[in-house]
Design a protein around this motif. Structure first.
Motif, mmCIF file in Angstrom:
data_model
loop_
_atom_site.group_PDB
_atom_site.id
_atom_site.type_symbol
_atom_site.label_atom_id
_atom_site.label_comp_id
_atom_site.label_asym_id
_atom_site.label_seq_id
_atom_site.Cartn_x
_atom_site.Cartn_y
_atom_site.Cartn_z
ATOM 1 N N GLY A 1 1.213 -1.977 -18.779
ATOM 2 C CA GLY A 1 2.261 -1.110 -18.173
ATOM 3 C C GLY A 1 2.489 0.116 -18.949
ATOM 4 N N ARG A 2 1.408 0.813 -19.360
ATOM 5 C CA ARG A 2 1.789 2.111 -20.143
ATOM 6 C C ARG A 2 1.593 3.472 -19.265
ATOM 7 N NH1 ARG A 2 -1.761 0.679 -25.505
ATOM 8 N NH2 ARG A 2 -0.316 -0.725 -26.408
ATOM 9 N N ALA A 3 0.828 2.945 -17.896
ATOM 10 C CA ALA A 3 0.675 3.950 -16.762
ATOM 11 C C ALA A 3 1.006 3.288 -15.534
ATOM 12 C CB ALA A 3 -0.587 4.595 -16.770
ATOM 13 N N ASP A 4 1.239 4.145 -14.361
ATOM 14 C CA ASP A 4 1.665 3.376 -13.247
ATOM 15 C C ASP A 4 0.653 3.190 -12.276
ATOM 16 O OD1 ASP A 4 4.412 2.951 -13.616
ATOM 17 O OD2 ASP A 4 4.661 5.038 -13.644
ATOM 18 N N ILE A 5 -0.361 4.345 -12.278
ATOM 19 C CA ILE A 5 -1.542 4.287 -11.558
ATOM 20 C C ILE A 5 -2.590 4.987 -12.239
ATOM 21 C CG2 ILE A 5 -2.451 5.690 -9.566
ATOM 22 C CD1 ILE A 5 0.136 5.423 -7.974
ATOM 23 N N ALA A 6 -3.903 4.443 -12.226
ATOM 24 C CA ALA A 6 -5.217 4.869 -12.708
ATOM 25 C C ALA A 6 -5.779 5.455 -11.536
ATOM 26 C CB ALA A 6 -5.872 4.131 -13.526
ATOM 27 N N LEU A 7 -6.510 6.554 -11.570
ATOM 28 C CA LEU A 7 -7.739 6.801 -10.508
ATOM 29 C C LEU A 7 -8.980 6.594 -11.118
ATOM 30 C CD1 LEU A 7 -5.102 8.829 -9.755
ATOM 31 C CD2 LEU A 7 -6.813 9.719 -8.349
ATOM 32 N N VAL A 8 -9.801 5.753 -10.390
ATOM 33 C CA VAL A 8 -11.069 5.336 -10.796
ATOM 34 C C VAL A 8 -12.032 5.388 -9.381
ATOM 35 C CG1 VAL A 8 -10.552 3.814 -12.365
ATOM 36 C CG2 VAL A 8 -10.971 3.030 -10.372
ATOM 37 N N THR A 9 -13.400 5.590 -9.707
ATOM 38 C CA THR A 9 -14.253 5.685 -8.625
ATOM 39 C C THR A 9 -14.444 4.226 -8.050
ATOM 40 O OG1 THR A 9 -16.036 5.369 -10.118
ATOM 41 C CG2 THR A 9 -15.746 7.479 -9.406
ATOM 42 N N ARG A 10 -14.288 3.879 -6.776
ATOM 43 C CA ARG A 10 -14.423 2.668 -6.293
ATOM 44 C C ARG A 10 -15.726 1.928 -6.709
ATOM 45 N NH1 ARG A 10 -14.961 3.520 0.030
ATOM 46 N NH2 ARG A 10 -17.058 4.015 -0.714
ATOM 47 N N SER A 11 -16.918 2.653 -6.903
ATOM 48 C CA SER A 11 -17.997 2.100 -7.556
ATOM 49 C C SER A 11 -17.610 1.377 -8.929
ATOM 50 C CB SER A 11 -19.242 2.786 -7.512
ATOM 51 O OG SER A 11 -18.945 4.184 -8.304
ATOM 52 N N TYR A 12 -17.065 2.087 -9.846
ATOM 53 C CA TYR A 12 -16.836 1.732 -11.063
ATOM 54 C C TYR A 12 -15.623 0.470 -11.040
ATOM 55 C CZ TYR A 12 -15.692 1.633 -15.973
ATOM 56 O OH TYR A 12 -15.649 1.214 -17.048
ATOM 57 N N LEU A 13 -14.736 0.589 -10.172
ATOM 58 C CA LEU A 13 -13.835 -0.653 -10.043
ATOM 59 C C LEU A 13 -14.504 -1.764 -9.688
ATOM 60 C CD1 LEU A 13 -10.705 -1.428 -10.238
ATOM 61 C CD2 LEU A 13 -10.539 -1.203 -7.735
ATOM 62 N N GLN B 1 0.917 -1.025 0.106
ATOM 63 C CA GLN B 1 -0.022 -0.067 0.038
ATOM 64 C C GLN B 1 0.950 1.324 -0.197
ATOM 65 O OE1 GLN B 1 -3.309 0.706 -0.250
ATOM 66 N NE2 GLN B 1 -3.637 -1.478 -0.646
ATOM 67 N N ASN B 2 2.190 1.198 0.436
ATOM 68 C CA ASN B 2 2.757 2.399 0.557
ATOM 69 C C ASN B 2 3.424 2.998 -0.985
ATOM 70 O OD1 ASN B 2 4.774 0.409 -0.349
ATOM 71 N ND2 ASN B 2 6.030 0.654 1.626
ATOM 72 N N TYR B 3 3.042 1.977 -1.779
ATOM 73 C CA TYR B 3 3.334 2.452 -3.259
ATOM 74 C C TYR B 3 2.525 3.714 -3.765
ATOM 75 C CZ TYR B 3 3.528 2.383 -8.479
ATOM 76 O OH TYR B 3 3.791 2.587 -9.632
ATOM 77 N N PHE B 4 1.395 3.761 -2.855
ATOM 78 C CA PHE B 4 0.365 4.829 -3.256
ATOM 79 C C PHE B 4 0.629 6.088 -2.473
ATOM 80 C CE2 PHE B 4 -1.943 0.952 -4.143
ATOM 81 C CZ PHE B 4 -2.345 1.111 -5.341
ATOM 82 N N SER B 5 1.597 5.986 -1.667
ATOM 83 C CA SER B 5 1.635 7.310 -0.771
ATOM 84 C C SER B 5 2.209 8.574 -1.398
ATOM 85 C CB SER B 5 2.482 6.875 0.450
ATOM 86 O OG SER B 5 3.844 6.271 0.010
ATOM 87 N N SER B 6 3.252 8.192 -2.413
ATOM 88 C CA SER B 6 3.507 9.353 -3.222
ATOM 89 C C SER B 6 3.281 9.367 -4.756
ATOM 90 C CB SER B 6 5.167 9.378 -3.072
ATOM 91 O OG SER B 6 5.700 10.484 -3.865
ATOM 92 N N LEU B 7 2.944 10.174 -5.480
ATOM 93 C CA LEU B 7 2.432 10.090 -6.867
ATOM 94 C C LEU B 7 3.891 10.638 -7.598
ATOM 95 C CD1 LEU B 7 -1.136 11.593 -7.103
ATOM 96 C CD2 LEU B 7 -0.293 9.247 -6.760
ATOM 97 N N SER B 8 4.959 11.077 -7.021
ATOM 98 C CA SER B 8 5.906 11.623 -7.523
ATOM 99 C C SER B 8 6.613 10.711 -8.537
ATOM 100 C CB SER B 8 7.081 12.172 -6.465
ATOM 101 O OG SER B 8 8.176 12.691 -7.155
ATOM 102 N N GLY B 9 7.127 10.994 -9.849
ATOM 103 C CA GLY B 9 7.548 10.173 -10.801
ATOM 104 C C GLY B 9 7.079 8.896 -11.241
ATOM 105 N N LYS B 10 5.571 9.261 -10.772
ATOM 106 C CA LYS B 10 4.539 8.182 -11.601
ATOM 107 C C LYS B 10 3.713 8.626 -12.526
ATOM 108 C CE LYS B 10 4.496 5.241 -7.191
ATOM 109 N NZ LYS B 10 5.003 6.167 -6.255
ATOM 110 N N ARG B 11 3.563 7.751 -13.596
ATOM 111 C CA ARG B 11 2.559 8.182 -14.683
ATOM 112 C C ARG B 11 1.219 8.051 -14.257
ATOM 113 N NH1 ARG B 11 4.890 4.024 -18.620
ATOM 114 N NH2 ARG B 11 4.845 2.805 -16.696
ATOM 115 N N LEU B 12 0.409 8.814 -14.497
ATOM 116 C CA LEU B 12 -1.066 8.599 -13.965
ATOM 117 C C LEU B 12 -1.944 8.607 -15.167
ATOM 118 C CD1 LEU B 12 -1.316 11.450 -11.163
ATOM 119 C CD2 LEU B 12 -0.458 8.961 -11.070
ATOM 120 N N ALA B 13 -2.898 7.734 -15.035
ATOM 121 C CA ALA B 13 -3.940 7.682 -15.977
ATOM 122 C C ALA B 13 -5.092 8.418 -15.490
ATOM 123 C CB ALA B 13 -4.264 6.178 -16.626
ATOM 124 N N LEU B 14 -5.729 9.456 -15.952
ATOM 125 C CA LEU B 14 -6.997 10.196 -15.541
ATOM 126 C C LEU B 14 -8.119 10.484 -16.203
ATOM 127 C CD1 LEU B 14 -4.943 13.370 -13.742
ATOM 128 C CD2 LEU B 14 -5.454 10.684 -12.881
#
Length: 265
Positions: A182-194, A129-142
């Motif tokens: 592997g084209r993004a490190d983190i995506a943000l989604v609504t919990r209901s959608y996931l 879970q600590n992977y999510f504590s910082s967004l620095s240097g990560k590719r985001l999909a929004l």
């Protein structure tokens, strides 16, 4: 030839009955609800699809009373503000006053519904879970047009691309696929959608790691034009009716959207 009093009375009675027959249909106030693509709440409304939670809610509202007729008017995430100001829509539902409404005259109604925006990454050996504590240097999909708390609710695509190495799309599915490939490190989604996505794509359930950290709690509001055909108080009362008869729970619980106790007005 004069009409007899009985004939006149009968005629008036028939006219009155005819008026009563027509009145309920005529007296229902039309309330136009903006429908912007925001899965699982609203899914591609411009295609005329009646899928998603908003159509279910509107159907339940219409079924529960006859004073108002709620209808969906397709709009989009960026366009909904203009449609609202111009009076093309009377209401926006599943909103938050933080998402760009501050300078637009409106009334808001706490819907007593809660969802959350969460972070999703590929599940890898040793990743915790600590992977999510910082967004620095990560590719985001929004999702384009969304207001994220980590970015101080600034939805400008250039700002997000420059400051957060973000790729913006109009599809949660696409964003999750970017993570899986592997084209993004983190995506943000609504919990209901996931939750819904994993039901539809069980084979990737073990490939994704969802964060316990939330970007924001979606505490849903209805936003009404001050001159809308329905007042905030009246709409709040209709929601209370659906809360009392179990309709809100029936619609939202399957998506892990919390139906809260009645909000204090």
């Amino acid at each position: 030839m004069k009409s007899s009093p009985i004939r006149t009375a009968a005629g008036l009675l028939l006219a009155a009955l005819a008026a009563l027959w027509v009145l309920p249909a005529q007296s229902a106030q039309l309330v136009r609800v903006g429908a912007a693509h925001f899965p699982p709440y609203t899914i591609r409304p411009e295609n005329g699809a009646d899928t998603g939670l908003l159509p279910q809610l509107v159907e339940a509202l219409n079924r529960s009373q006859s004073d108002y007729q709620f209808v969906l008017v397709p709009t989009s995430i960026p366009r909904r503000f203009g449609d609202f100001k111009q009076g093309r829509i009377d209401m926006a539902i599943f909103e938050n006053p933080e998402w760009g409404w501050k300078d637009i005259p409106h009334d808001d109604v706490d819907m007593g519904l809660e969802d959350a925006e969460i972070f999703v990454a590929q599940r890898e050996d040793g990743r915790q879970q600590n992977y999510f504590s910082s967004l620095s240097g990560k590719r985001l999909a929004l999702f384009s047009g969304y207001h994220y708390e980590f970015a101080d609710f600034n939805a400008d695509p250039k700002y997000l691309a420059k400051n957060y190495n973000a790729t913006l799309t109009y599809s949660h599915d696409s964003n999750l696929l970017m993570v899986l490939r592997g084209r993004a490190d983190i995506a943000l989604v609504t919990r209901s959608y996931l939750f819904d996505y994993l039901l539809r794509n069980e084979k990737v359930r073990d490939e994704l790691l969802a964060s316990q950290r939330t970007d924001q709690i979606y505490h849903h509001y209805a936003i009404l034009r001050p001159s809308a055909p329905i007042t905030g108080e009246a709409f709040g009362n209709l929601l209370q009716r659906l809360r009392d008869n179990g309709e809100l729970l029936r619609i939202f619980e399957p998506y892990r959207i919390a139906v809260m106790p009645a909000p204090h007005h």
